[in-house]
Design a protein around this motif. Structure first.
Motif, PDB file in Angstrom:
ATOM      1  N   ASP A   1       0.849  -1.183   0.000  1.00  0.00           N
ATOM      2  CA  ASP A   1       0.000   0.000   0.000  1.00  0.00           C
ATOM      3  C   ASP A   1       0.889   1.238   0.000  1.00  0.00           C
ATOM      4  OD1 ASP A   1      -1.824   1.983   0.332  1.00  0.00           O
ATOM      5  OD2 ASP A   1      -2.484   1.382   2.328  1.00  0.00           O
ATOM      6  N   PRO A   2       0.934   1.988  -1.122  1.00  0.00           N
ATOM      7  CA  PRO A   2       1.830   3.140  -1.200  1.00  0.00           C
ATOM      8  C   PRO A   2       1.456   4.267  -0.254  1.00  0.00           C
ATOM      9  CG  PRO A   2       0.378   3.083  -3.107  1.00  0.00           C
ATOM     10  CD  PRO A   2       0.171   1.793  -2.359  1.00  0.00           C
ATOM     11  N   SER A   3       0.210   4.256   0.248  1.00  0.00           N
ATOM     12  CA  SER A   3      -0.223   5.331   1.138  1.00  0.00           C
ATOM     13  C   SER A   3       0.231   5.109   2.582  1.00  0.00           C
ATOM     14  CB  SER A   3      -1.745   5.480   1.092  1.00  0.00           C
ATOM     15  OG  SER A   3      -2.376   4.317   1.599  1.00  0.00           O
TER      16      SER A   3
ATOM     17  N   PRO B   1       2.614   5.004   5.575  1.00  0.00           N
ATOM     18  CA  PRO B   1       3.884   5.689   5.852  1.00  0.00           C
ATOM     19  C   PRO B   1       5.083   4.758   5.893  1.00  0.00           C
ATOM     20  CG  PRO B   1       2.159   6.493   7.303  1.00  0.00           C
ATOM     21  CD  PRO B   1       1.589   5.312   6.587  1.00  0.00           C
ATOM     22  N   GLU B   2       4.877   3.538   6.390  1.00  0.00           N
ATOM     23  CA  GLU B   2       6.011   2.622   6.484  1.00  0.00           C
ATOM     24  C   GLU B   2       6.493   2.127   5.129  1.00  0.00           C
ATOM     25  OE1 GLU B   2       2.227   0.143   7.178  1.00  0.00           O
ATOM     26  OE2 GLU B   2       3.007   2.125   7.684  1.00  0.00           O
ATOM     27  N   ASN B   3       5.691   2.355   4.090  1.00  0.00           N
ATOM     28  CA  ASN B   3       6.069   1.914   2.739  1.00  0.00           C
ATOM     29  C   ASN B   3       6.597   3.052   1.872  1.00  0.00           C
ATOM     30  OD1 ASN B   3       5.249  -0.752   3.243  1.00  0.00           O
ATOM     31  ND2 ASN B   3       3.139  -0.297   2.690  1.00  0.00           N
ATOM     32  N   ARG B   4       6.801   4.237   2.474  1.00  0.00           N
ATOM     33  CA  ARG B   4       7.239   5.399   1.698  1.00  0.00           C
ATOM     34  C   ARG B   4       8.488   6.008   2.316  1.00  0.00           C
ATOM     35  NH1 ARG B   4       2.677   7.460  -1.348  1.00  0.00           N
ATOM     36  NH2 ARG B   4       3.776   9.407  -1.665  1.00  0.00           N
ATOM     37  N   VAL B   5       9.394   6.436   1.442  1.00  0.00           N
ATOM     38  CA  VAL B   5      10.587   7.156   1.870  1.00  0.00           C
ATOM     39  C   VAL B   5      10.803   8.320   0.911  1.00  0.00           C
ATOM     40  CG1 VAL B   5      11.693   5.126   2.902  1.00  0.00           C
ATOM     41  CG2 VAL B   5      12.079   5.652   0.491  1.00  0.00           C
ATOM     42  N   THR B   6      11.756   9.170   1.234  1.00  0.00           N
ATOM     43  CA  THR B   6      12.116  10.271   0.333  1.00  0.00           C
ATOM     44  C   THR B   6      13.230   9.806  -0.592  1.00  0.00           C
ATOM     45  OG1 THR B   6      11.524  11.895   2.010  1.00  0.00           O
ATOM     46  CG2 THR B   6      12.936  12.647   0.226  1.00  0.00           C
ATOM     47  N   CYS B   7      13.093  10.103  -1.853  1.00  0.00           N
ATOM     48  CA  CYS B   7      14.145   9.738  -2.812  1.00  0.00           C
ATOM     49  C   CYS B   7      15.423  10.520  -2.504  1.00  0.00           C
ATOM     50  CB  CYS B   7      13.705  10.047  -4.241  1.00  0.00           C
ATOM     51  SG  CYS B   7      12.202   9.197  -4.799  1.00  0.00           S
ATOM     52  N   ASN B   8      16.540   9.829  -2.572  1.00  0.00           N
ATOM     53  CA  ASN B   8      17.842  10.495  -2.506  1.00  0.00           C
ATOM     54  C   ASN B   8      18.885   9.621  -3.197  1.00  0.00           C
ATOM     55  OD1 ASN B   8      18.732   8.527  -0.621  1.00  0.00           O
ATOM     56  ND2 ASN B   8      18.016   9.762   1.090  1.00  0.00           N
ATOM     57  N   GLY B   9      20.131   9.985  -3.062  1.00  0.00           N
ATOM     58  CA  GLY B   9      21.167   9.249  -3.782  1.00  0.00           C
ATOM     59  C   GLY B   9      21.401   7.837  -3.298  1.00  0.00           C
ATOM     60  N   SER B  10      20.897   7.488  -2.099  1.00  0.00           N
ATOM     61  CA  SER B  10      21.137   6.151  -1.557  1.00  0.00           C
ATOM     62  C   SER B  10      20.123   5.111  -2.020  1.00  0.00           C
ATOM     63  CB  SER B  10      21.151   6.205  -0.025  1.00  0.00           C
ATOM     64  OG  SER B  10      19.859   6.510   0.474  1.00  0.00           O
ATOM     65  N   ASN B  11      18.955   5.541  -2.470  1.00  0.00           N
ATOM     66  CA  ASN B  11      17.932   4.579  -2.901  1.00  0.00           C
ATOM     67  C   ASN B  11      17.531   4.761  -4.363  1.00  0.00           C
ATOM     68  OD1 ASN B  11      16.264   6.869  -2.792  1.00  0.00           O
ATOM     69  ND2 ASN B  11      15.515   6.365  -0.741  1.00  0.00           N
ATOM     70  N   THR B  12      18.368   5.470  -5.111  1.00  0.00           N
ATOM     71  CA  THR B  12      18.102   5.685  -6.546  1.00  0.00           C
ATOM     72  C   THR B  12      19.407   5.613  -7.332  1.00  0.00           C
ATOM     73  OG1 THR B  12      18.396   8.094  -6.404  1.00  0.00           O
ATOM     74  CG2 THR B  12      16.163   7.239  -6.035  1.00  0.00           C
TER      75      THR B  12
ATOM     76  N   PHE C   1      12.210  26.841 -12.950  1.00  0.00           N
ATOM     77  CA  PHE C   1      11.038  27.150 -13.774  1.00  0.00           C
ATOM     78  C   PHE C   1       9.787  26.921 -12.912  1.00  0.00           C
ATOM     79  CE2 PHE C   1      13.976  25.877 -17.273  1.00  0.00           C
ATOM     80  CZ  PHE C   1      13.905  27.037 -18.037  1.00  0.00           C
ATOM     81  N   GLU C   2       9.253  27.959 -12.328  1.00  0.00           N
ATOM     82  CA  GLU C   2       8.115  27.820 -11.429  1.00  0.00           C
ATOM     83  C   GLU C   2       6.876  27.288 -12.145  1.00  0.00           C
ATOM     84  OE1 GLU C   2       8.056  27.944  -8.283  1.00  0.00           O
ATOM     85  OE2 GLU C   2      10.086  28.729  -7.959  1.00  0.00           O
ATOM     86  N   GLU C   3       6.785  27.617 -13.436  1.00  0.00           N
ATOM     87  CA  GLU C   3       5.618  27.146 -14.193  1.00  0.00           C
ATOM     88  C   GLU C   3       5.637  25.632 -14.413  1.00  0.00           C
ATOM     89  OE1 GLU C   3       8.510  29.000 -17.274  1.00  0.00           O
ATOM     90  OE2 GLU C   3       7.980  29.192 -15.145  1.00  0.00           O
ATOM     91  N   SER C   4       6.751  24.998 -14.068  1.00  0.00           N
ATOM     92  CA  SER C   4       6.841  23.548 -14.269  1.00  0.00           C
ATOM     93  C   SER C   4       6.361  22.754 -13.041  1.00  0.00           C
ATOM     94  CB  SER C   4       8.293  23.150 -14.569  1.00  0.00           C
ATOM     95  OG  SER C   4       9.123  23.340 -13.421  1.00  0.00           O
ATOM     96  N   GLN C   5       5.907  23.441 -11.999  1.00  0.00           N
ATOM     97  CA  GLN C   5       5.477  22.740 -10.787  1.00  0.00           C
ATOM     98  C   GLN C   5       4.287  21.828 -11.081  1.00  0.00           C
ATOM     99  OE1 GLN C   5       4.637  25.294  -7.481  1.00  0.00           O
ATOM    100  NE2 GLN C   5       4.157  23.625  -6.084  1.00  0.00           N
ATOM    101  N   PRO C   6       4.389  20.544 -10.764  1.00  0.00           N
ATOM    102  CA  PRO C   6       3.282  19.605 -11.028  1.00  0.00           C
ATOM    103  C   PRO C   6       2.174  19.773 -10.004  1.00  0.00           C
ATOM    104  CG  PRO C   6       5.065  18.457  -9.944  1.00  0.00           C
ATOM    105  CD  PRO C   6       5.566  19.866 -10.179  1.00  0.00           C
ATOM    106  N   GLN C   7       1.057  19.131 -10.258  1.00  0.00           N
ATOM    107  CA  GLN C   7      -0.090  19.221  -9.345  1.00  0.00           C
ATOM    108  C   GLN C   7       0.111  18.394  -8.082  1.00  0.00           C
ATOM    109  OE1 GLN C   7      -3.586  18.169 -11.592  1.00  0.00           O
ATOM    110  NE2 GLN C   7      -3.619  20.104 -12.714  1.00  0.00           N
ATOM    111  N   ALA C   8       0.981  17.427  -8.134  1.00  0.00           N
ATOM    112  CA  ALA C   8       1.220  16.564  -6.972  1.00  0.00           C
ATOM    113  C   ALA C   8       2.681  16.141  -6.937  1.00  0.00           C
ATOM    114  CB  ALA C   8       0.321  15.333  -7.034  1.00  0.00           C
ATOM    115  N   VAL C   9       3.083  15.693  -5.765  1.00  0.00           N
ATOM    116  CA  VAL C   9       4.446  15.184  -5.609  1.00  0.00           C
ATOM    117  C   VAL C   9       4.627  13.962  -6.506  1.00  0.00           C
ATOM    118  CG1 VAL C   9       6.069  14.125  -3.979  1.00  0.00           C
ATOM    119  CG2 VAL C   9       4.631  16.041  -3.253  1.00  0.00           C
ATOM    120  N   VAL C  10       5.766  13.856  -7.159  1.00  0.00           N
ATOM    121  CA  VAL C  10       6.059  12.697  -8.004  1.00  0.00           C
ATOM    122  C   VAL C  10       6.510  11.550  -7.105  1.00  0.00           C
ATOM    123  CG1 VAL C  10       7.534  11.776  -9.834  1.00  0.00           C
ATOM    124  CG2 VAL C  10       6.656  14.115  -9.999  1.00  0.00           C
ATOM    125  N   THR C  11       5.771  10.461  -7.153  1.00  0.00           N
ATOM    126  CA  THR C  11       6.091   9.270  -6.350  1.00  0.00           C
ATOM    127  C   THR C  11       6.514   8.145  -7.275  1.00  0.00           C
ATOM    128  OG1 THR C  11       4.507   9.885  -4.632  1.00  0.00           O
ATOM    129  CG2 THR C  11       5.169   7.579  -4.716  1.00  0.00           C
TER     130      THR C  11
END
Length: 246
Positions: free
Chosen positions: A99-101, A103-114, A160-170
């Motif tokens: 379940d992606p929603s 909290p225990e199944n979600r982390v922040t992307c960074n250089g260690s997991n990508t 580019f502020e106009e490039s802001q998406p409607q939601a966080v990219v997961t």
């Protein structure tokens, strides 16, 4: 005297024969009365059979028809469906379905997991495509925009502020996200630039400007990339087409 005894004997035989005939006739009548076309039967068995028949009839009446009884089986099938839902929940709790929603199944992307790449593209001109692939076992979130540092630069490019998406990219495990970088103005209006052979990508956390952890240092082409004062970066995008339209 002999004649008298003979007469008495004859009278005695006749009543006996009469009783025998009468008894046979009565037996025949009883058998006929008991025989209903299915042979002689025990009266107790007949009563039990009638009781069983009435009980069966009563059961059918409670359901409406025998078909209603089948309908009851269908209702039991509905219960099976509920059980199936419980099975799905158990599979989810065992990791069969993530379940992606949660909290225990979600982390922040960074250089260690990508894994991160940075490649110049032919179109549009003077653009760099940053690709981030989730190599972890959990969903990871790409917040805001990458903070890009070329060479020894002390400041990050504008956004580019106009490039802001409607939601966080997961990103699910194995999925990729993108950001585009305008390296230099095509008409030379960006002033004097430099050729850079090193870039460092920093990730932001849920709070704007925060540090999400390990940065990435993707390789640039051996000849480097040309960067002038027009340099700018997009927010994270879910497709490369969106990342390269600015």
């Amino acid at each position: 005297m002999r004649t008298l005894r003979t007469a008495r004997s004859a009278r005695t035989v006749r009543p006996a024969r009469l009783l025998a005939v009468t008894g046979a006739a009565l037996t025949a009548l009883v058998l006929t009365a008991c025989d209903n076309g299915m042979g002689t039967r025990d009266e107790g068995s007949a009563e039990r059979s009638t009781s069983t028949s009435r009980s069966t009839g009563s059961s059918a009446s409670a359901d409406g028809t025998s078909g209603s009884t089948t309908g009851g089986s269908t209702s039991t099938g509905g219960g099976g469906s509920t059980t199936g839902g419980s099975t799905a929940d158990k599979a989810s709790s065992k990791g069969g379905t993530t379940d992606p929603s949660a909290p225990e199944n979600r982390v922040t992307c960074n250089g260690s997991n990508t894994t991160v790449t940075a490649q110049p593209v032919s179109r549009p001109l003077n653009h760099l495509l940053i690709t981030v692939k989730n190599t972890g076992a959990k969903y990871c979130d790409l917040y805001y925009n990458p903070t890009v540092r070329f060479g020894e630069a002390q400041s990050a490019p504008r956004v580019f502020e106009e490039s802001q998406p409607q939601a966080v990219v997961t990103l699910a495990p194995g999925e990729s996200g993108y950001a585009g970088v305008l390296l230099a103005a095509a008409d030379g209006s960006g002033g004097e630039g430099t050729t850079e052979k090193k870039v460092v990508i920093h990730f932001q956390g849920a709070e704007a400007g925060s540090d999400a952890g390990s940065p990435a240092s993707p390789a640039l082409p051996a000849k480097g990339v040309y960067v002038d004062n027009s340099v700018a970066v997009t927010y994270w995008q879910s497709t490369m087409e969106d990342a390269l339209q600015y």
